[in-house]
Write a protein that holds these residues in place. Structure first.
Motif, PDB file in Angstrom:
ATOM      1  N   UNK A 150     -15.897   4.901   8.162  1.00 54.64           N
ATOM      2  CA  UNK A 150     -15.359   6.297   8.492  1.00 54.64           C
ATOM      3  C   UNK A 150     -13.930   5.976   8.861  1.00 54.64           C
ATOM      4  N   UNK A 151     -12.793   6.770   8.375  1.00 52.61           N
ATOM      5  CA  UNK A 151     -11.357   6.297   8.671  1.00 52.61           C
ATOM      6  C   UNK A 151     -10.884   5.301   7.804  1.00 52.61           C
ATOM      7  N   UNK A 152     -11.691   4.638   6.900  1.00 57.01           N
ATOM      8  CA  UNK A 152     -11.098   3.795   6.145  1.00 57.01           C
ATOM      9  C   UNK A 152     -11.681   3.449   4.872  1.00 57.01           C
TER      10      UNK A 152
ATOM     11  N   UNK B 226     -19.141  -0.788  16.545  1.00 56.99           N
ATOM     12  CA  UNK B 226     -18.561  -1.169  17.796  1.00 56.99           C
ATOM     13  C   UNK B 226     -17.054  -0.490  17.848  1.00 56.99           C
ATOM     14  N   UNK B 227     -16.475   0.088  16.903  1.00 54.01           N
ATOM     15  CA  UNK B 227     -15.349   0.397  17.077  1.00 54.01           C
ATOM     16  C   UNK B 227     -14.954   1.603  15.991  1.00 54.01           C
ATOM     17  N   UNK B 228     -13.747   2.097  16.114  1.00 58.66           N
ATOM     18  CA  UNK B 228     -13.288   2.876  14.877  1.00 58.66           C
ATOM     19  C   UNK B 228     -12.157   2.503  14.564  1.00 58.66           C
ATOM     20  N   UNK B 229     -11.424   2.603  13.253  1.00 61.43           N
ATOM     21  CA  UNK B 229     -10.131   1.724  13.019  1.00 61.43           C
ATOM     22  C   UNK B 229      -9.006   2.176  13.616  1.00 61.43           C
ATOM     23  N   UNK B 230      -9.204   3.662  13.905  1.00 61.59           N
ATOM     24  CA  UNK B 230      -7.900   4.140  14.674  1.00 61.59           C
ATOM     25  C   UNK B 230      -7.730   3.747  16.152  1.00 61.59           C
ATOM     26  N   UNK B 231      -8.785   3.073  16.602  1.00 59.31           N
ATOM     27  CA  UNK B 231      -8.591   2.629  18.007  1.00 59.31           C
ATOM     28  C   UNK B 231      -8.003   1.324  17.949  1.00 59.31           C
ATOM     29  N   UNK B 232      -7.909   0.605  17.215  1.00 56.93           N
ATOM     30  CA  UNK B 232      -7.363  -0.781  17.237  1.00 56.93           C
ATOM     31  C   UNK B 232      -5.853  -1.185  16.920  1.00 56.93           C
ATOM     32  N   UNK B 233      -5.335  -2.012  17.757  1.00 59.25           N
ATOM     33  CA  UNK B 233      -4.075  -2.441  17.519  1.00 59.25           C
ATOM     34  C   UNK B 233      -4.118  -3.716  16.773  1.00 59.25           C
TER      35      UNK B 233
END
Length: 692
Positions: free
Chosen positions: A112-114, A217-224
């Motif tokens: 989701x998101x990618x 573990x994460x969503x892609x929009x949270x990442x730097x």
């Protein structure tokens, strides 16, 4: 060139272009699921339909060539429409069929998101569905510890099958049954066995294949996102490090046509958990046989007391396989200020040295140059585990037009056909003397390539073997105008940079193995975890993990991993690359150059820089080529081969063996990773099954 009109725009394109490529050359956007630039054409998703003037129905642009288009009645160029009402309706129909059985998992799907399906459903689909029957269900497959399956989401694009078969070179995945009963599965439902398998999750345009260690573990929009370079081998693959706060969450490949194209190994991708496990986060000092926490000043004081009472001839320094150029430069400068000549970065005992010329230790053909080779001789190397992306290039060249490939050393599955010539140096001598049939194949080639691995060079007779290989290169014409086919394949990310710096023993100095065997009283160990130090030596270990080096240390100085510092690395071909800082070291750990700068004050030999930029300014002044990022500086191959060939020597009779015993556990970060431990155990089991 052929003329073609796309949406009213006339463009000139090569006749071998597909309509999809021609449309993109004209600036049109074509949706696709099954098509991928580096894989064979499947033409089975039908999302790339376009309208060709005169054709009875829309055609799949990925599989239709420009040369196959019929000109107009008066010789007009063929016309293609990518935005007509017919094309719009066709794409909406295809998308509706794709979504018939696709579950509404978007809120819980790691894709989701990618997700290509999400993006293209929004852009080219419709907002309603006419399908009200039950969706089909497909059992999930167990593909091992790296790839998570949700096969209800699969749209049968077959990208994963084509990747494993064509690029990775293993027939691990395939399709069974037909029509709506078709399923993607592994052979006999076993775990995948390729060291590149995780790339299938990147290729999957939906959420059917995702990365198992990263699940939920994460969503892609949270990442730097930080551009960096992989240091798990010497290929120097371009990577992107994604972090959240202080923690690295994932590592992805970046496109770099000159090195890794767009693939990375499973080790490069999934050592993420090793970056935070078993970390050294404070200085330690050994007292009464046990390590105890200490302050930086206390640790520096203990080191200063030992160094000031030691003879410079009994002090040494060894640099490890993951060290960046900056800290090796700082350590060398510190040793020079102390009058120490015992420095070495070749902990595996290899005989390569800058004394023979820079071309004597580089992969001179370069990695893209492999595609120009028309005969290859591999000496003492298993490129599949020592440089997996180099092996991918060799396979790519072999698939394009099979050429003779000979191997001297271990007999292994390299994913392409080759002639097994022998196990050791005698076979190389036979080729030199012309008594082996493969010698004629090398001599008859326009661009013969000789790849020499560390399995041939990290032996007591390594210099004689290197000289013999150089003689063969001269004899078969591997080094000539416009072509340099004498190439060294390294296994350590720091090795070429260290050799460029001259991080080798000075006149009368000791090698790494001599120092480790008790040749020095005080040893500075900069992350060298693949060598055992004899009892009696006072060891100052500067590293990141509680690995072999830390267990042997008398003083521990916690450093930063490659994701926690900005560092320069030089890959096996001599390409200068820069890694970026994506996170910060834990606790009291610091960047390695800064530790050495602070230590130099305590030793009374202050290093002449106070910042990383000042250090690099001095580094580039002494070694200008290290300032040219992503450039392979030219080296004089002819003279280097001439020097090596003149060394002579008598090689032994033992067969060559690869220095990489376990692909997944080659460095302290990997050995701290639970995912890599699981992969290692699985690979060991697969090898035992194959042996039976």
């Amino acid at each position: 060139m052929a003329k073609i009109i796309v949406d009213g725009v006339e463009v000139d394109v090569p006749p071998e272009y597909t309509l999809l490529q021609a449309a993109e050359a004209a600036g049109a956007e074509i949706p696709r699921f099954c098509f991928h630039e580096r894989l064979s054409i499947a033409g089975n998703c039908r999302m790339c339909l376009v309208e060709v003037k005169g054709a009875p129905k829309p055609v799949a642009s990925c599989a239709w060539g420009v040369r196959d288009c019929r000109p107009g009645p008066n010789g007009e160029p063929p016309e293609v429409s990518t935005k007509s009402a017919t094309v719009k309706k066709a794409r909406e129909g295809v998308m509706e069929f794709l979504l018939i059985n696709h579950p509404l998992d978007c809120p819980i799907c790691d894709q989701g998101g990618q997700c290509d399906l999400q993006d293209q459903a929004m852009a080219y689909g419709v907002d309603t569905s006419r399908y009200h029957e039950n969706k089909r269900a497909v059992p999930d497959k167990d593909l091992g510890p790296l790839v998570k399956t949700s096969m209800n989401r699969c749209i049968h694009c077959t990208r994963c099958i084509r990747f494993t078969t064509e690029v990775a070179g293993v027939s691990d995945l395939g399709a069974i049954w037909r029509g709506e009963d078709m399923e993607i599965t592994s052979y006999l439902e076993k775990a995948l066995g390729s060291e590149l398998q995780s790339n299938v999750a990147d290729l999957c345009p939906v959420g059917a294949l995702t990365h198992k260690p990263e699940a939920f573990h994460y969503r892609p929009w949270e990442l730097s996102k930080t551009d960096s370079v992989d240091v798990t081998d010497a290929v120097g693959s371009a990577i992107r490090v994604d972090s959240r706060g202080r923690e690295v969450m994932r590592i992805l490949p970046r496109v770099n046509e000159a090195v890794n194209e767009e693939w990375i190994t499973d080790k490069a991708r999934h050592i993420v958990d090793g970056l935070r496990l078993q970390r050294l986060d404070r200085p330690f000092v050994r007292e009464n046989g046990r390590l105890r926490p200490a302050s930086w000043q206390e640790a520096f004081g203990v080191i200063a007391n030992r160094v000031k009472g030691a003879d410079p001839k009994r002090i040494g320094a060894i640099a490890g396989d993951l060290a960046a150029v900056e800290e090796m430069y700082a350590l060398k400068a510190l040793m020079q200020s102390l009058g120490v000549k015992n420095i070495d970065a070749r902990q595996d005992g290899t005989v390569l040295s800058p004394a023979y010329g820079r071309a004597s230790y580089l992969f001179n053909s370069t990695i893209p140059g492999i595609e120009d080779a028309d005969a290859i001789l591999i000496v003492g190397s298993n490129p599949r585990i020592e440089g997996s992306l180099v092996n991918v290039r060799i396979r790519k060249r072999w698939r394009f037009a099979p050429m003779p490939i000979g191997v001297i050393g271990e007999k292994a599955d390299l994913t392409y056909d080759y002639d097994y010539l022998g196990a050791g140096p005698e076979t190389l001598a036979e080729i030199l003397a012309g008594r082996h049939s493969f010698a004629e194949k090398l001599k008859g080639a326009k661009h013969p390539l000789i790849i020499v691995g560390q399995g041939a060079l990290s032996r007591p007779d390594g210099l004689a073997v290197l000289s013999l290989a150089a003689q063969v290169a001269k004899e078969v014409g591997a080094v000539k105008d416009g072509w340099n086919g004498f190439s060294i394949l390294h296994t350590a990310a720091s090795r070429v940079g260290a050799l460029d710096l001259g991080f080798v023993p000075g006149e009368g100095g000791l090698t790494a193995r001599q120092m480790a065997a008790g040749g020095v009283d005080v040893l500075f160990n900069l992350g060298a975890d693949e060598i055992d130090v004899a009892p009696g030596t006072f060891v100052i270990y500067q590293g990141t993990h509680g690995d072999r080096g830390a267990h042997r240390a008398d003083v521990i100085l916690p450093g930063a991993t490659y994701t926690e510092k900005s560092g320069t690395y030089v890959n096996t071909e001599g390409r200068v690359q820069m890694g970026g800082r994506a996170a910060f070291p834990p606790g009291e750990a610091r960047e390695d150059w800064a530790i050495l700068r602070a230590l130099s004050d305590g030793l009374g030999h202050r290093l002449p820089f106070d910042s990383l930029s000042a250090l690099r300014q001095k580094l580039y002044a002494e070694h200008p080529h290290l300032g040219a990022v992503d450039v392979v500086s030219a080296a004089d191959a002819a003279s280097a081969v001439q020097v090596l060939a003149g060394l002579g020597g008598t090689p032994g009779r033992e067969g060559f063996t690869s220095p990489v015993m376990d692909f997944y556990l080659t460095n302290p970060i990997a050995r701290a990773s639970g995912v890599m431990a699981e992969c290692s155990a699985l690979a060991r089991g697969l090898r035992l099954e194959a042996a039976e």
